[in-house]
Design a protein around this motif. Structure first.
Motif, PDB file in Angstrom:
ATOM      1  N   PHE A   4      -7.640  16.933   2.623  1.00  0.00           N
ATOM      2  CA  PHE A   4      -6.990  15.710   3.075  1.00  0.00           C
ATOM      3  C   PHE A   4      -6.384  14.996   1.869  1.00  0.00           C
ATOM      4  N   ALA A   5      -5.417  14.145   2.124  1.00  0.00           N
ATOM      5  CA  ALA A   5      -4.869  13.257   1.093  1.00  0.00           C
ATOM      6  C   ALA A   5      -4.908  11.839   1.638  1.00  0.00           C
ATOM      7  N   LEU A   6      -5.205  10.897   0.760  1.00  0.00           N
ATOM      8  CA  LEU A   6      -5.377   9.507   1.184  1.00  0.00           C
ATOM      9  C   LEU A   6      -4.649   8.579   0.228  1.00  0.00           C
ATOM     10  N   ASP A   7      -4.026   7.557   0.800  1.00  0.00           N
ATOM     11  CA  ASP A   7      -3.440   6.485  -0.001  1.00  0.00           C
ATOM     12  C   ASP A   7      -3.670   5.171   0.736  1.00  0.00           C
ATOM     13  N   VAL A   8      -3.558   4.072   0.003  1.00  0.00           N
ATOM     14  CA  VAL A   8      -3.841   2.765   0.579  1.00  0.00           C
ATOM     15  C   VAL A   8      -2.749   1.776   0.200  1.00  0.00           C
ATOM     16  N   GLU A   9      -2.694   0.681   0.955  1.00  0.00           N
ATOM     17  CA  GLU A   9      -1.896  -0.485   0.604  1.00  0.00           C
ATOM     18  C   GLU A   9      -2.858  -1.644   0.379  1.00  0.00           C
ATOM     19  N   GLN A  10      -2.566  -2.454  -0.636  1.00  0.00           N
ATOM     20  CA  GLN A  10      -3.451  -3.551  -1.013  1.00  0.00           C
ATOM     21  C   GLN A  10      -2.874  -4.890  -0.571  1.00  0.00           C
ATOM     22  N   ALA A  11      -3.760  -5.783  -0.137  1.00  0.00           N
ATOM     23  CA  ALA A  11      -3.348  -7.146   0.191  1.00  0.00           C
ATOM     24  C   ALA A  11      -3.260  -8.004  -1.057  1.00  0.00           C
ATOM     25  N   SER A  12      -4.015  -7.639  -2.084  1.00  0.00           N
ATOM     26  CA  SER A  12      -4.021  -8.366  -3.343  1.00  0.00           C
ATOM     27  C   SER A  12      -4.532  -7.432  -4.433  1.00  0.00           C
ATOM     28  N   SER A  13      -4.771  -7.987  -5.602  1.00  0.00           N
ATOM     29  CA  SER A  13      -5.251  -7.171  -6.719  1.00  0.00           C
ATOM     30  C   SER A  13      -6.733  -6.847  -6.620  1.00  0.00           C
ATOM     31  N   PRO A  15      -9.829  -4.860  -5.590  1.00  0.00           N
ATOM     32  CA  PRO A  15      -9.893  -3.452  -5.181  1.00  0.00           C
ATOM     33  C   PRO A  15     -10.283  -3.259  -3.716  1.00  0.00           C
ATOM     34  N   GLU A  16     -11.123  -4.157  -3.185  1.00  0.00           N
ATOM     35  CA  GLU A  16     -11.565  -4.008  -1.799  1.00  0.00           C
ATOM     36  C   GLU A  16     -10.594  -4.604  -0.787  1.00  0.00           C
ATOM     37  N   ALA A  17      -9.503  -5.223  -1.249  1.00  0.00           N
ATOM     38  CA  ALA A  17      -8.541  -5.880  -0.359  1.00  0.00           C
ATOM     39  C   ALA A  17      -7.519  -4.874   0.160  1.00  0.00           C
ATOM     40  N   VAL A  18      -7.982  -3.907   0.919  1.00  0.00           N
ATOM     41  CA  VAL A  18      -7.114  -2.859   1.472  1.00  0.00           C
ATOM     42  C   VAL A  18      -6.642  -3.278   2.852  1.00  0.00           C
ATOM     43  N   CYS A  19      -5.337  -3.243   3.070  1.00  0.00           N
ATOM     44  CA  CYS A  19      -4.801  -3.662   4.373  1.00  0.00           C
ATOM     45  C   CYS A  19      -4.220  -2.485   5.155  1.00  0.00           C
ATOM     46  N   GLN A  20      -4.136  -1.313   4.548  1.00  0.00           N
ATOM     47  CA  GLN A  20      -3.673  -0.124   5.273  1.00  0.00           C
ATOM     48  C   GLN A  20      -4.211   1.123   4.585  1.00  0.00           C
ATOM     49  N   GLY A  53       5.525  -4.886   2.762  1.00  0.00           N
ATOM     50  CA  GLY A  53       5.940  -5.487   4.024  1.00  0.00           C
ATOM     51  C   GLY A  53       4.815  -5.830   4.978  1.00  0.00           C
ATOM     52  N   ILE A  54       3.578  -5.642   4.572  1.00  0.00           N
ATOM     53  CA  ILE A  54       2.436  -5.966   5.428  1.00  0.00           C
ATOM     54  C   ILE A  54       2.013  -7.407   5.150  1.00  0.00           C
ATOM     55  N   THR A  55       1.903  -8.201   6.194  1.00  0.00           N
ATOM     56  CA  THR A  55       1.552  -9.613   6.082  1.00  0.00           C
ATOM     57  C   THR A  55       0.285  -9.898   6.876  1.00  0.00           C
ATOM     58  N   PRO A  56      -0.305 -11.085   6.723  1.00  0.00           N
ATOM     59  CA  PRO A  56      -1.477 -11.424   7.548  1.00  0.00           C
ATOM     60  C   PRO A  56      -1.205 -11.292   9.040  1.00  0.00           C
ATOM     61  N   ALA A 146       1.666   4.400   3.474  1.00  0.00           N
ATOM     62  CA  ALA A 146       0.533   5.087   2.852  1.00  0.00           C
ATOM     63  C   ALA A 146       0.398   6.506   3.395  1.00  0.00           C
ATOM     64  N   ALA A 147       0.595   6.679   4.702  1.00  0.00           N
ATOM     65  CA  ALA A 147       0.507   8.018   5.293  1.00  0.00           C
ATOM     66  C   ALA A 147       1.640   8.911   4.816  1.00  0.00           C
ATOM     67  N   GLY A 148       2.828   8.339   4.647  1.00  0.00           N
ATOM     68  CA  GLY A 148       3.957   9.123   4.148  1.00  0.00           C
ATOM     69  C   GLY A 148       3.710   9.623   2.735  1.00  0.00           C
ATOM     70  N   ARG A 149       3.117   8.783   1.900  1.00  0.00           N
ATOM     71  CA  ARG A 149       2.796   9.214   0.538  1.00  0.00           C
ATOM     72  C   ARG A 149       1.674  10.238   0.538  1.00  0.00           C
TER      73      ARG A 149
END
Length: 228
Positions: A4-13, A15-20, A53-56, A146-149
């Motif tokens: 598998f391959a995994l990537d994430v998007e962050q809401a802030s700096s 490390p645990e602030a993952v939004c996708q 482009g991900i917002t609250p 993230a899925a595309g990457r």
């Protein structure tokens, strides 16, 4: 063992602030992927939202990290999990630690380490990312999600395996970040070690208040200086 391959998007700096979270899997010659939007339960940094482009509002109805992590555990447990670098692995581990959940039972592989050893000197610069890798290797450009990457990472990993003849599993890193060098062919490029001139001092927990240069006892203090 699947890959598998995994990537994430962050809401802030943080490390645990993952939004996708994006996950891709290769089965034979077919790559499939899935995406989880995650409500991190923390404030969003506008600079990060401007990038992905991900917002609250985008994750207002998304599940919290807990259920998403358990679903990821069910899918990837016992298999290889490729990330662009150690940053994404540490983000997942920070999310688990924040919820006092057990670590994932996966074999972590850092794609940046693989690329720097399969193509020595080509991808050693820290600014080299997935886009630059795909351009230099003549592969399709990565997706914007993230899925595309994650899909692109599987393509680069397969290309690295073809070029080197080394199975993906043999590039694996364990949870303590030690490369499985012993399984690599003799004479294969090893991970470069920091030179003695660049070594830094490691400070451990100190029970006597704030750590300063003066608060650390010295084995042989200079003449005229009192031992604290």
């Amino acid at each position: 063992m699947r890959t598998f391959a995994l990537d994430v998007e962050q809401a802030s700096s943080l490390p645990e602030a993952v939004c996708q979270i994006g996950l891709a899997q290769r089965v034979d010659d077919t790559i499939t992927d899935q995406t989880w939007n995650v409500n991190p339960g923390c404030a969003f940094d506008p600079l990060f939202s401007a990038v992905h482009g991900i917002t609250p509002a985008s994750v207002a109805t998304a599940p919290p990290p807990g259920p998403v992590l358990e679903e990821l555990r069910t899918i990837a447990s016992g298999h290889i999990l490729i990330t662009p670098s150690d940053i994404q692995r540490k983000s997942i581990q920070a999310m688990l630690w924040d919820r006092r959940a057990a670590a994932l039972n996966v074999t972590w592989v850092s794609l940046s380490d693989v690329a720097s050893r399969v193509w020595p000197g080509l991808f050693d610069h820290p600014s080299i990312g997935l886009t630059q890798m795909t351009v230099l290797l003549g592969l399709p450009l990565p997706g914007l999600t993230a899925a595309g990457r994650a899909r692109t990472m599987l393509q680069i990993a397969a290309h690295a395996q073809t070029v080197s003849g080394v199975p993906i599993f043999d590039w694996a890193n364990d949870a303590t970040r030690h490369p499985a060098e012993s399984r690599l062919p003799a004479g294969w490029p090893q991970k470069r070690k920091r030179s003695a001139a660049r070594k830094t001092t490691t400070l451990t927990k100190w029970p006597y208040g704030r750590i300063t240069a003066q608060s650390i006892p010295q084995k042989n203090p200079p003449k005229g200086r009192k031992q604290l």
